[in-house]
Design a protein around this motif. Structure first.
Motif, PDB file in Angstrom:
ATOM      1  N   ASP A 269      25.296 -43.344 -26.287  1.00 45.34           N
ATOM      2  CA  ASP A 269      24.439 -42.554 -25.407  1.00 45.34           C
ATOM      3  C   ASP A 269      23.865 -43.440 -24.311  1.00 45.34           C
ATOM      4  O   ASP A 269      22.841 -44.090 -24.481  1.00 45.34           O
ATOM      5  CB  ASP A 269      23.312 -41.916 -26.248  1.00 45.34           C
ATOM      6  N   ASP A 271      23.234 -42.093 -21.234  1.00 47.99           N
ATOM      7  CA  ASP A 271      22.815 -41.155 -20.184  1.00 47.99           C
ATOM      8  C   ASP A 271      21.342 -41.314 -19.803  1.00 47.99           C
ATOM      9  O   ASP A 271      20.635 -42.155 -20.345  1.00 47.99           O
ATOM     10  CB  ASP A 271      23.129 -39.707 -20.615  1.00 47.99           C
ATOM     11  N   CYS A 273      18.881 -39.145 -20.170  1.00 44.16           N
ATOM     12  CA  CYS A 273      18.274 -37.959 -20.742  1.00 44.16           C
ATOM     13  C   CYS A 273      17.745 -38.244 -22.149  1.00 44.16           C
ATOM     14  O   CYS A 273      18.253 -39.121 -22.842  1.00 44.16           O
ATOM     15  CB  CYS A 273      19.343 -36.877 -20.841  1.00 44.16           C
ATOM     16  N   VAL A 274      16.737 -37.475 -22.550  1.00 40.52           N
ATOM     17  CA  VAL A 274      16.272 -37.580 -23.936  1.00 40.52           C
ATOM     18  C   VAL A 274      17.379 -37.070 -24.874  1.00 40.52           C
ATOM     19  O   VAL A 274      17.595 -37.603 -25.953  1.00 40.52           O
ATOM     20  CB  VAL A 274      14.985 -36.734 -24.151  1.00 40.52           C
ATOM     21  N   ASP A 275      18.051 -36.034 -24.394  1.00 42.02           N
ATOM     22  CA  ASP A 275      19.167 -35.480 -25.176  1.00 42.02           C
ATOM     23  C   ASP A 275      20.336 -36.455 -25.220  1.00 42.02           C
ATOM     24  O   ASP A 275      20.418 -37.387 -24.431  1.00 42.02           O
ATOM     25  CB  ASP A 275      19.681 -34.186 -24.523  1.00 42.02           C
ATOM     26  N   ASN A 276      21.262 -36.164 -26.122  1.00 41.45           N
ATOM     27  CA  ASN A 276      22.533 -36.878 -26.137  1.00 41.45           C
ATOM     28  C   ASN A 276      23.580 -35.996 -25.434  1.00 41.45           C
ATOM     29  O   ASN A 276      24.144 -35.090 -26.031  1.00 41.45           O
ATOM     30  CB  ASN A 276      22.945 -37.176 -27.582  1.00 41.45           C
TER      31      ASN A 276
HETATM   32 CA   LIG Z   1      20.283 -39.656 -24.035  1.00 42.78          CA
END
Ligand SMILES: [Ca+2]
Length: 338
Positions: A269, A271, A273-276
């Protein structure tokens, strides 16, 4: 038949003369004794004439219908010969198509012999400038200077002047693109079908100033493209970071959002972003937070291609939940002249 026609004509002439001759009409009254006999003869002649006329009419009708039949048969024959001709033309075009394919295979085979002996081949553009102008699969020789092994590539020698090395293709939809870092590093798939050329190879090929062209097709058969005059990626230590500039095209600039971002895969990861994002979008890509395009996403077929946000998307054309039917990413040196 001719005899009877002449006879009829004579009779007609006779009747005509009898009816229109004023002398005869004037002379008729003084001979009342012969009047009945004469009129009987005329009447019987008239009947004969009528009979013969009807026979003649019948004959001419028959002749007419015979003629019509002949014309009909001729038209039918003409139609058949035209159908035959069409079949021959079709067979000819199929033959020439096959012939053409054989020629291409033969030319590629002859090229295969010479291409390995040259050490100045870096990509499809250098192949093109050495007169290899047929699109297809080629083997780039190992690069001793960079210490890289030989590499099978697909060259597009036609689009907008040719010389393009494909780095990605989606069109079959059978092989998964939801793969790990190692696989995205070295590449996967089949060079004539769906594949990722590999981040190390893309890094190697973009050491010189490079142009990126992305071609897309939707499920309605429409095509669009996006071209970036400047394209390069960093090495693995720098997470294959993306650099692009100078967009032109018809699809919209949906890679700009991914500029200056690191490459991410399902097991890495990188990116913003908090998300994956790789996990959410099911691919390896230069994810930001997360996408304005997702060219390595899931392949969805017609009927299912508008339901998910993890498909092969290009927001600038069809938005976030329309998965495209076909994509090709291809590169060539900026200074390439066809
Ligand atoms: Ca992320």
């Amino acid at each position: 038949m001719l005899k009877s026609m002449v006879y009829v004509a004579m009779l007609l002439l006779l009747e005509d003369t009898t009816a229109q001759n004023p002398i005869k009409k004037r002379l008729a009254p003084p001979k009342p004794s012969t009047k009945g006999q004469c009129c009987d003869e005329v009447r019987s002649l008239k009947v004969q004439v009528a009979n013969l006329t009807s026979i003649l009419e019948e004959l001419s009708r028959k002749q007419e219908s015979d003629l019509l039949n002949v014309v009909r048969q001729m038209l039918e024959l003409d139609k058949q010969s035209r159908q035959q001709e069409a079949r021959v033309t079709e067979a000819e075009s199929k033959y020439s198509e096959i012939n053409n394919r054989v020629e291409i295979i033969q030319m590629q085979a002859s090229q295969a012999v010479t291409k390995t002996s040259s050490d100045a081949i870096y990509d499809c553009a250098s192949l093109y400038s050495k007169n290899y102008k047929i699109s297809g699969e080629y083997r780039l020789p190992a690069d001793d200077f960079l210490g890289t092994p030989d590499l099978d590539v697909y060259c597009d020698m036609e689009t907008n002047g040719g010389g393009w090395t494909l780095i990605q293709r989606r069109k079959v939809g059978l092989s998964s693109f939801n793969r790990d870092w190692k696989q995205y590093k070295s590449g996967f798939g089949t060079i004539r079908g769906d594949f990722w050329l590999g981040n190390d190879n893309i890094f190697r090929l973009t050491r010189q100033p490079t142009t990126l062209r992305i071609e897309m097709e939707d499920w309605e058969g429409e095509t669009r493209y996006a071209e970036y005059k400047f394209f390069t990626i960093a090495n693995e230590l720098n997470s294959y970071k993306l650099f692009i500039a100078n967009y032109s095209g018809t699809a919209g600039d949906s890679l700009r959002y991914h500029n200056n971002t690191n490459f991410s895969s399902k097991d890495k990861d990188n990116d913003k972003c908090v998300d994956n994002c790789a996990d959410l979008r099911k691919g390896g890509y230069w994810y930001n937070c997360c996408t304005d395009s997702n060219l390595n996403g899931m392949y969805y077929r017609l009927g299912k291609h508008t339901k998910n946000s993890d498909g092969i998307t290009w927001y600038g054309w069809h938005g976030p939940s329309y998965s495209l039917k076909k994509v090709e990413m291809k590169i060539r040196p900026q200074g390439f002249r066809p």
